[in-house]
Structures are given as C-alpha cells and as structure tokens.
Design an enzyme around this catalytic site. Structure first.
Site, PDB file in Angstrom:
ATOM      1  CB  VAL A  11     -48.808  70.611   4.666  1.00 21.93           C
ATOM      2  CG1 VAL A  11     -48.677  70.247   6.141  1.00 21.93           C
ATOM      3  CG2 VAL A  11     -47.576  70.151   3.909  1.00 21.93           C
ATOM      4  CG  ASP A  30     -56.190  79.291   2.893  1.00 15.67           C
ATOM      5  OD1 ASP A  30     -55.355  78.366   2.820  1.00 15.67           O
ATOM      6  OD2 ASP A  30     -56.031  80.401   2.345  1.00 15.67           O
ATOM      7  CE  LYS A 204     -40.181  69.006   5.818  1.00  8.16           C
ATOM      8  NZ  LYS A 204     -41.024  67.963   5.279  1.00  8.16           N
ATOM      9  N   GLY A 253     -32.019  59.526 -12.142  1.00  9.69           N
ATOM     10  CA  GLY A 253     -33.002  60.073 -13.073  1.00  9.69           C
ATOM     11  C   GLY A 253     -32.595  61.438 -13.581  1.00  9.69           C
ATOM     12  CB  CYS A 260     -40.478  69.576  -0.483  1.00  8.15           C
ATOM     13  SG  CYS A 260     -42.260  69.556  -0.273  1.00  8.15           S
ATOM     14  CE  LYS A 263     -40.920  75.134   0.333  1.00  8.49           C
ATOM     15  NZ  LYS A 263     -40.955  75.103   1.768  1.00  8.49           N
TER      16      LYS A 263
HETATM   17  C1  UGA Z   1     -40.471  65.232   0.060  1.00 10.57           C
HETATM   18  C2  UGA Z   1     -40.087  64.263   1.177  1.00 10.57           C
HETATM   19  O1  UGA Z   1     -39.885  62.953   0.646  1.00 10.57           O
HETATM   20  C3  UGA Z   1     -41.166  64.211   2.260  1.00 10.57           C
HETATM   21  O2  UGA Z   1     -40.745  63.389   3.345  1.00 10.57           O
HETATM   22  C4  UGA Z   1     -41.410  65.643   2.772  1.00 10.57           C
HETATM   23  O3  UGA Z   1     -42.450  65.666   3.747  1.00 10.57           O
HETATM   24  C5  UGA Z   1     -41.806  66.539   1.603  1.00 10.57           C
HETATM   25  O4  UGA Z   1     -40.746  66.524   0.619  1.00 10.57           O
HETATM   26  C6  UGA Z   1     -41.995  67.935   2.146  1.00 10.57           C
HETATM   27  O5  UGA Z   1     -41.037  68.518   2.641  1.00 10.57           O
HETATM   28  O6  UGA Z   1     -43.137  68.405   2.192  1.00 10.57           O
HETATM   29  P1  UGA Z   1     -42.121  65.097  -2.071  1.00 10.57           P
HETATM   30  O7  UGA Z   1     -41.485  66.380  -2.501  1.00 10.57           O
HETATM   31  O8  UGA Z   1     -43.585  64.946  -2.084  1.00 10.57           O
HETATM   32  O9  UGA Z   1     -41.656  64.707  -0.567  1.00 10.57           O
HETATM   33  O10 UGA Z   1     -41.581  63.964  -3.038  1.00 10.57           O
HETATM   34  P2  UGA Z   1     -40.469  62.819  -3.023  1.00 10.57           P
HETATM   35  O11 UGA Z   1     -41.132  61.526  -3.193  1.00 10.57           O
HETATM   36  O12 UGA Z   1     -39.532  62.960  -1.881  1.00 10.57           O
HETATM   37  O13 UGA Z   1     -39.705  63.155  -4.377  1.00 10.57           O
HETATM   38  C7  UGA Z   1     -39.015  64.376  -4.569  1.00 10.57           C
HETATM   39  C8  UGA Z   1     -38.287  64.380  -5.884  1.00 10.57           C
HETATM   40  O14 UGA Z   1     -37.179  63.479  -5.857  1.00 10.57           O
HETATM   41  C9  UGA Z   1     -39.135  63.956  -7.082  1.00 10.57           C
HETATM   42  O15 UGA Z   1     -38.873  64.817  -8.169  1.00 10.57           O
HETATM   43  C10 UGA Z   1     -38.653  62.546  -7.388  1.00 10.57           C
HETATM   44  O16 UGA Z   1     -38.813  62.203  -8.738  1.00 10.57           O
HETATM   45  C11 UGA Z   1     -37.197  62.653  -7.004  1.00 10.57           C
HETATM   46  N1  UGA Z   1     -36.584  61.353  -6.638  1.00 10.57           N
HETATM   47  C12 UGA Z   1     -36.981  60.677  -5.549  1.00 10.57           C
HETATM   48  C13 UGA Z   1     -35.556  60.844  -7.434  1.00 10.57           C
HETATM   49  O17 UGA Z   1     -35.149  61.450  -8.456  1.00 10.57           O
HETATM   50  N2  UGA Z   1     -34.978  59.656  -7.080  1.00 10.57           N
HETATM   51  C14 UGA Z   1     -35.362  58.957  -5.976  1.00 10.57           C
HETATM   52  O18 UGA Z   1     -34.782  57.883  -5.709  1.00 10.57           O
HETATM   53  C15 UGA Z   1     -36.405  59.486  -5.197  1.00 10.57           C
END
Ligand code: UGA
Length: 434
Positions: A11, A30, A204, A253, A260, A263
């Site tokens: 981030v 850092d 958040k 899936g 994220c 946790k």
């Molecule tokens: C997530 C949030 O989408 C962000 O908005 C947030 O800022 C971030 O966490 C954070 O808190 O820092 P991220 O973890 O990068 O982002 O990834 P995502 O694209 O949200 O995917 C998370 C997981 O959900 C992945 O394993 C993905 O494969 C899974 N997923 C996502 C599904 O299984 N199905 C979906 O339809 C979408």
C-alpha cells in the site's frame, strides 16, 4: 504538498508513487534497511503492473525518495500516511504494534502541524488510540490532526484503482484536516465521502467483509448448482444484472485468498466480539470459504479416486492473477492436501514460483510453462485464472495429458467448447454441463 508515507510495503509504495505522479513531493520511509537500499537501487520488491515505471519516473523527477530515517520523514512532511502492516495475531486480532510504534515516533519528531492519516487497514477506534499515543509522547504542544483514509486498491490493478477510484473516504475531526485531504485528492476528480474517523475505519472493514460475503454466497450457490445440474455463471449473470446486486465479485471458484480478505474478516469478527456482537454472518462467510477448497478437492478425488502416485498438473499459484502474491493463496492448501494423499505435483505460475517456501516446495516440480505441467499428468487443475491460460493450444494440452481431464477451479473455459474438444471438463457449479 510534502507527504511522507511510513511503511513501504504494498500500500505504501503504490500510494507514494501515485501521489508523486500527481505532483507531490513524497518520501517513502521504512525501517527495513534492505528494502530501502534495494528501492534506492531501483529494485522493486513486489510485482504490480505499472509500479516500477511510476517509481522510476518520479524518482528521476526528484518527486519520490526512499529513506530509513523515519524521524526525518516526519519532520519534512505536512501529511503523514501510516501504511505499516497490520497482520493477524493468533487470536484473529489485528497486530497494531507497528501502528503504535510509528505513532510514538511521530510524537517524538513532530516539529510543526501535521495531518496523520491511517492508510493501513485498522480496526474501528484505532484512530482514537493513535491520537492518544501522540498526545502522550509529544511534549512540545504542537497541534496535529489524526484522520482515516482507507485504501481500496486491488492487487494487480492498484495504480488504476488509485488514479480512478470509485470513491475516496476521508474520516476527520477538524475542518483543517478535511480541507488538507480534500485538496490533496482533488486532482483525481472522484467522489469524496467525508465522515468521522470511526465511520471511515468501519467503511474499510465493512467493504472487504461485504465483498467476501458476495464471494462466499456465490460459492455456496455453486454447490447447489452442481447438485441440481445448473450453471453458476448463468445464475450469477441473471442475479448480477439487477443493479441492486451487481455482477462483480460473483465469480464462483476455490474461495478468496490474499493478504486482505481472510485477515480483515478475522479482525472484524474479533473486534465485533469485543464490542459485544457475535457477527455470525461473517463466521459463515469464513466457513464457506474454508470448505470451498475441500469441495474442489472432492471433485479431484471423484474423478481420480486414489491420488497416490497420480501426477497432477497445476496451473496458477498466486492468490489471483497479475500478482506474485501467494499469501493465503488457496493453491498452497490444495497442494498440501494433494501431497498428503501421495500425489505427484507439477506446477506452473507465470510469476510467483520463486516465492513458494521450502516446505511447500518439497515434492513439487516447477515447470517452465503450462504445457510442461500438462506433460504426463493424470489431470490438469486450474487454480489461478492468469490470462495466458485462457489461450492455451488445447490440441497440444490433450496430447500431453495422460487423460483429457481438466478440473477448473476458476471457471475459465466454456464447458461446451471443452467437451467438443474431447475433454472431460469439470468446473465449479457447472453441473449442467457435466
Ligand atoms: C481486496 C479488495 O478488493 C480491495 O478493495 C482492498 O483494498 C484490498 O482487498 C485490501 O484490503 O487491501 P485484493 O485482496 O487485492 O483486494 O484482491 P481481490 O481482487 O479483491 O480478490 C480477493 C480474492 O477474492 C482473490 O483470491 C480472488 O480470486 C477472490 N475472488 C474475487 C473470487 O473468488 N471471486 C470473485 O468474484 C472475486
């Protein structure tokens, strides 16, 4: 504006590079000396499309620099973003020792008015504690404001998400802090939600929990689809066209992973419990997510029966495409479960094989490409939906596999096309075609 970002992880780096790109003077600080000296040399510790170029360009223009001198970074900035890690503790709580440490450091080094902004994901009421800590350790009576400005970046799309956000959330207690942050974000031309600090902190955790809920909902529904012979992608389409529901995050899936959602859900469940509320809905979301991997493993066993000495090809290891992040990746649990049954595994990922730790590596053969993972395998598993897997030469895949069996944990392919190509193709919630 002069901005310092404390914490140069995922981030912090993206935020720092993007604010520099918008014309601000940014210092990324850092206490990890190795990381900072690598960044100074131009080595970027994470893979994120576009980040390297942005860092190079802004370092060259002298708008972005890296330092281990946290005190100096505090002194030189008008706005200080806290972007240190808040990992999960054993009991699910977020570990806030990094935040507390930085708050004390700011208190000691504060030389003029600052807006101190929580960027890391933190439980509600952390802002109150940051303020209290700075007041306790700061001796010179200089005024400051604490604010919350949660980050909504998705890995793999982070630069675009920063530059074109759906909304910017700013939690403040004073007009001065509000004006400073609204001004900072003005160039993005995005809707800005200004609220109190606690509400911003909650937005958040609530947003991530809600997205995780959508995923677990569709995954539970996928199990029903398999039982009755329906197709989850058609169900998701039919639901998603309702604007109140929306199609996004309804892809069934093998469950969500990453640094994220797992946790943040744990932390939100724990903080709710501490506040006297048993968030059963989120516990169910977590439970469905955990058992979704078992559901996938059951599909493999249904087809292969005994796994001992069978060879299984795996495509994709990262928790999602376009990232080298394997934190909480479903692939790891799946590999461990297959190994425990005695299967031999050949795996390929375009980006993150080097990040797999020694323990998981044992008994795992890494392949140079997707075809190599297919060669001689009894079955091919799709675990992460990288674009390159969508364009495979399936005649070649079929020839290389010992038997034409594909179990797709991400519903990447069209079942009809796969059937016509002579594959036994199993998806998640696509019982209609099986
Ligand atoms: C997530 C949030 O989408 C962000 O908005 C947030 O800022 C971030 O966490 C954070 O808190 O820092 P991220 O973890 O990068 O982002 O990834 P995502 O694209 O949200 O995917 C998370 C997981 O959900 C992945 O394993 C993905 O494969 C899974 N997923 C996502 C599904 O299984 N199905 C979906 O339809 C979408």
């Amino acid at each position: 504006m002069h901005i310092s970002i404390i914490g140069s992880g995922y981030v912090g780096l993206v935020t720092g590079a993007c604010f520099a790109e918008l014309g601000n003077i940014v210092t990324c600080a850092d206490n990890d000396t190795k990381k900072i000296s690598e960044l100074k040399r131009g080595a970027i510790p994470i893979y994120e499309p576009g980040l390297k170029e942005l860092i190079f360009a802004n370092t060259r223009k002298k708008r972005l620099k890296f330092t281990t001198d946290i005190g100096g970074a505090v002194k030189s900035a008008e706005i200080i973003f806290l972007a240190v890690g808040t990992p999960a503790l054993e009991n699910g709580d977020a570990d806030l020792t990094g935040i507390e440490h930085v708050a004390r450091n700011i208190a000691i080094n504060m030389n003029s008015y600052k807006v101190i902004v929580e960027k890391s994901t933190v439980p509600v009421e952390t802002g109150k504690w940051v303020k209290h800590t700075i007041e306790t350790y700061h001796k010179r009576g200089i005024k400051f404001d604490v604010a919350s400005n949660p980050e909504f970046l998705k890995e793999g799309r982070a630069i675009n998400d920063f530059m074109h956000p759906d909304r910017i959330v700013i939690g403040v207690e004073s007009k001065k802090a509000r004006d400073t942050l609204v001004n900072l974000y003005k160039p993005l031309n995005a809707p800005i939600v200004v609220t109190d600090i606690k509400s911003a902190e909650l937005i958040k955790h609530a947003s991530n929990s809600f997205l995780a809920t959508k995923i677990s909902f569709i995954n539970a529904l996928a199990r029903i689809c398999d039982k009755v012979g329906a197709d989850i992608t058609e169900v998701a389409m039919g639901m998603g066209l309702d604007k109140r529901i929306g199609r996004a995050f309804l892809n069934a899936g093998i469950g969500y992973g990453g640094s994220c959602f797992p946790k943040d859900l744990d932390a939100f469940i724990t903080i709710s419990e501490k506040l006297g509320y048993n968030f059963e809905l989120l516990k169910a979301v977590r439970d469905i997510n955990e058992t979704q991997k078992d559901f996938f493993l059951e599909k493999i066993k249904e087809k292969l029966w005994i796994l001992k000495d069978k060879t299984i090809g795996i495509l994709g290891l990262s928790f999602k495409p376009d990232t080298d992040d394997i934190r909480n990746a479903p692939s790891i649990a799946i590999i461990e479960a297959l190994k425990a049954e005695g299967a031999k595994i050949k795996a390929y990922d375009p980006c993150c094989m080097a990040k797999i730790n020694k323990e998981v590596r044992k008994g795992l053969k890494f392949c140079k490409d997707a075809y190599e993972a297919c060669r001689g395998s009894d079955c091919l598993l799709i675990v992460t939906e990288w674009d390159e897997f969508k364009e495979l030469d399936f005649a070649k895949v079929k020839k290389l596999l010992k038997r034409p069996l594909i179990i797709d944990g991400r519903n990447v392919y069209d079942p009809q096309v796969m059937k016509k190509s002579g594959f036994n193709y199993i998806g998640i919630g696509r019982g209609k075609h099986e």
